[in-house]
Scaffold this active site. Sequence first.
Site, PDB file in Angstrom:
ATOM      1  N   ASP A 325       0.815  -1.226   0.000  1.00 56.68           N
ATOM      2  CA  ASP A 325       0.000   0.000   0.000  1.00 56.68           C
ATOM      3  C   ASP A 325       0.845   1.271   0.000  1.00 56.68           C
ATOM      4  OD1 ASP A 325      -2.376  -1.386  -0.044  1.00 56.68           O
ATOM      5  OD2 ASP A 325      -2.579  -1.422   2.138  1.00 56.68           O
ATOM      6  N   ARG A 356      -2.264   2.159  -9.872  1.00 53.73           N
ATOM      7  CA  ARG A 356      -1.294   2.958  -9.127  1.00 53.73           C
ATOM      8  C   ARG A 356       0.055   3.056  -9.828  1.00 53.73           C
ATOM      9  NH1 ARG A 356      -2.643   1.558  -2.885  1.00 53.73           N
ATOM     10  NH2 ARG A 356      -4.394   3.011  -2.737  1.00 53.73           N
TER      11      ARG A 356
HETATM   12  C1  S3P Z   1      -5.549  -5.555   2.894  1.00 58.15           C
HETATM   13  C2  S3P Z   1      -4.714  -6.229   2.078  1.00 58.15           C
HETATM   14  C3  S3P Z   1      -4.015  -5.614   0.936  1.00 58.15           C
HETATM   15  C4  S3P Z   1      -4.069  -4.103   0.965  1.00 58.15           C
HETATM   16  C5  S3P Z   1      -5.373  -3.550   1.417  1.00 58.15           C
HETATM   17  C6  S3P Z   1      -5.807  -4.114   2.738  1.00 58.15           C
HETATM   18  C7  S3P Z   1      -6.194  -6.288   3.976  1.00 58.15           C
HETATM   19  O1  S3P Z   1      -4.616  -6.115  -0.217  1.00 58.15           O
HETATM   20  O2  S3P Z   1      -3.714  -3.583  -0.295  1.00 58.15           O
HETATM   21  O3  S3P Z   1      -5.288  -2.123   1.545  1.00 58.15           O
HETATM   22  O4  S3P Z   1      -6.703  -5.652   4.928  1.00 58.15           O
HETATM   23  O5  S3P Z   1      -6.190  -7.524   3.939  1.00 58.15           O
HETATM   24  P1  S3P Z   1      -4.072  -7.503  -0.847  1.00 58.15           P
HETATM   25  O6  S3P Z   1      -3.454  -8.275   0.254  1.00 58.15           O
HETATM   26  O7  S3P Z   1      -5.256  -8.175  -1.403  1.00 58.15           O
HETATM   27  O8  S3P Z   1      -3.039  -7.074  -1.837  1.00 58.15           O
END
Ligand code: S3P
Length: 447
Positions: A325, A356
Amino acid sequence: MNLISSTSSALQGEITLPGDKSLSHRAALFAALAEGESRIDNFLASGVTQALLDALTSLGVNWTLQQDGVLMVQGRGLEGLHSPQAPLNCGNSATTIRLLAGALAAAGVSAVLDGSAGLRRRPMDRVVEPLRQMGVNIDSTQGCAPLILQASPRPLHAIQYTLPVASAQMKTCLLLAALAAGGPTTLIEPGPSRDHTERMLREMGVNIQSEKQFSAGKPQYLTHLEPPKPLALKPLALSLPGDFSSAAFLIVAALVTPGSEITIRKVGLNSARTGLLDALLAMGAQINISAQATNSSEPVGDLTVRSSTLHGVDISGEQVVRMIDEFPIFAVAAAFARGVSTVSDAAELRLKESDRISKLCEALRMLGVDIQEKPDGFTIQGGRPLHGGSLASYGDHRLAMSLAVAGLAATQPVSIQGAEIIHESFPEFIQSLQSLGACLAPELQTI
Ligand code: S3P
């Protein structure tokens, strides 16, 4: 809202941040599935967590969120949720829709899961396909939301499933469904996605093991879950750490604003989240970590950050997963660093709140950054002064906040349109930076 961010003098002071977004989502949802009352301190009140809380109301769950950030949830148990009357609106939150899909599959509830136009563009086939293998009756709309879930016979099928990408949202969706499976489930990921679900479910009495293995010389991350017998989860009593992904904006703001020294207290420092910290330290950042402790099964600590002369760095492989992120704000740090920075193995960034890679390149180029797009990342030749400009937020909260941070050390003001999107994950962003002395504020409307 137009947000204007201008050249700032040194940032100074101490701050604590609202609770982690990923942990807030999990705590609210898992508490709803527990037997009895849960208490969650330092819950994040924001756009995306409100979408989840509203969905819980539609499922018959009672909760209260106090002004002081304490969330109380009356759990209904794994079999006590109601089928909602209307589609559940997950807003902009991919975490909400993907985690709910798994939880509702376990709970045997029929529901339609939908959200904003932005959410409808995010890929959902990655959860629909394995849920179907588990015997869940679920359909997507051409691989995206709305998702249509019909109550399915339980126990669900126990599966061994290899995820195509490292994704904590996918993993959590499947682990929640696996609670109602007829036997143990094993998930295999190519990278170390955040393990907050595993830590929290363990606190609730679930037997979950994590393991790293090598297959043909490549690491694999395995998660094994044994369904609880009887099918019951203990309620939670948690105090959530500050969100490292929100701290990231303040860290980079202090690094690039000359003369700054700030301390951020009680930040979550789970190593599956702190890839940006490692990247910044490798770039020469002066960041001191103190008061390290474990709080509610999660590592926390205080970060003291001093403005620093940064140099370029290369990011690839597992580190990408550990800072998934943080690329918009990493790119801002790289733009102020001397020399070349590269990001590779990060094609997943194209599937986030915006593409992004392309949107970041487009926006930073408008501020004078020398940035080249690659299919799986970007290259930045840093060290040129950034000039100001008027930019879009692209409906992406992290992009908006990153551009605002860039404005604090640019030669001219940066104006960001549609900056209200920041409310999705970090409603106190403007106020937090202002309290440290940064020059940023919503543009005053003239009538
Ligand atoms: C998250 C996992 C991430 C992240 C998102 C929150 C979570 O996504 O990008 O902001 O809370 O499990 P991914 O693990 O699917 O990439």
